[in-house]
Scaffold this motif. Structure first.
Motif: not given
Length: 135
Positions: A102-111, A54-57, A126-131
């Motif tokens: 789950w902010d914009e920077a995080g999601q751009i970076g995840a992609a 698992m990779i986190v920020e 990419i893990a999505h909190p709502s899932k």
């Protein structure tokens, strides 16, 4: 202060976490902290055997994962660098789960990180909190 180690466990730097201010982390001058993966020295054997990580920020994210038994590394930012991705490839990682903010920077970076890992033949999701019922 949070110690940063190289893959062999040698302390190479310390970082500081600031709350309610940007940037969140203060890094030392004179060292490229983004060439290291936080916590990798602790989990490298386990993730090499399983082929999964698992990779986190940030370091605090990785420390939280570690406390509940989830092997993780932190990128020291909102995406991996090529040097960090190559390190994971060298240890035989086949699957990476990306849990970025789950902010914009995080999601751009995840992609961006997903594309980088896939270019090395590492499957990434990419893990999505709502899932998982977190939103």
């Amino acid at each position: 202060m949070i110690p940063v180690h190289d893959p062999w466990g040698n302390e190479v730097a310390k970082v500081a976490r600031r709350f309610n201010r940007e940037p969140k982390y203060l890094y030392p001058n004179g060292i490229s902290i983004r060439s290291f993966l936080f916590n990798f020295h602790r989990v490298k054997k386990e993730v090499a055997e399983s082929g999964q990580v698992m990779i986190v920020e940030g370091p605090l994210d990785s420390m939280s994962c570690h406390q509940i038994g989830v092997p993780s590394v932190a990128a020291f930012g909102s995406s991996l660098t090529a040097a960090q991705a190559i390190q994971l490839y060298a240890y035989g990682i086949k699957l990476a789960v990306l849990w970025f903010d789950w902010d914009e920077a995080g999601q751009i970076g995840a992609a961006r990180t997903k594309r980088l890992l896939q270019s090395l033949g590492i499957s990434a999701t990419i893990a999505h909190p709502s899932k998982i019922g977190m939103t």
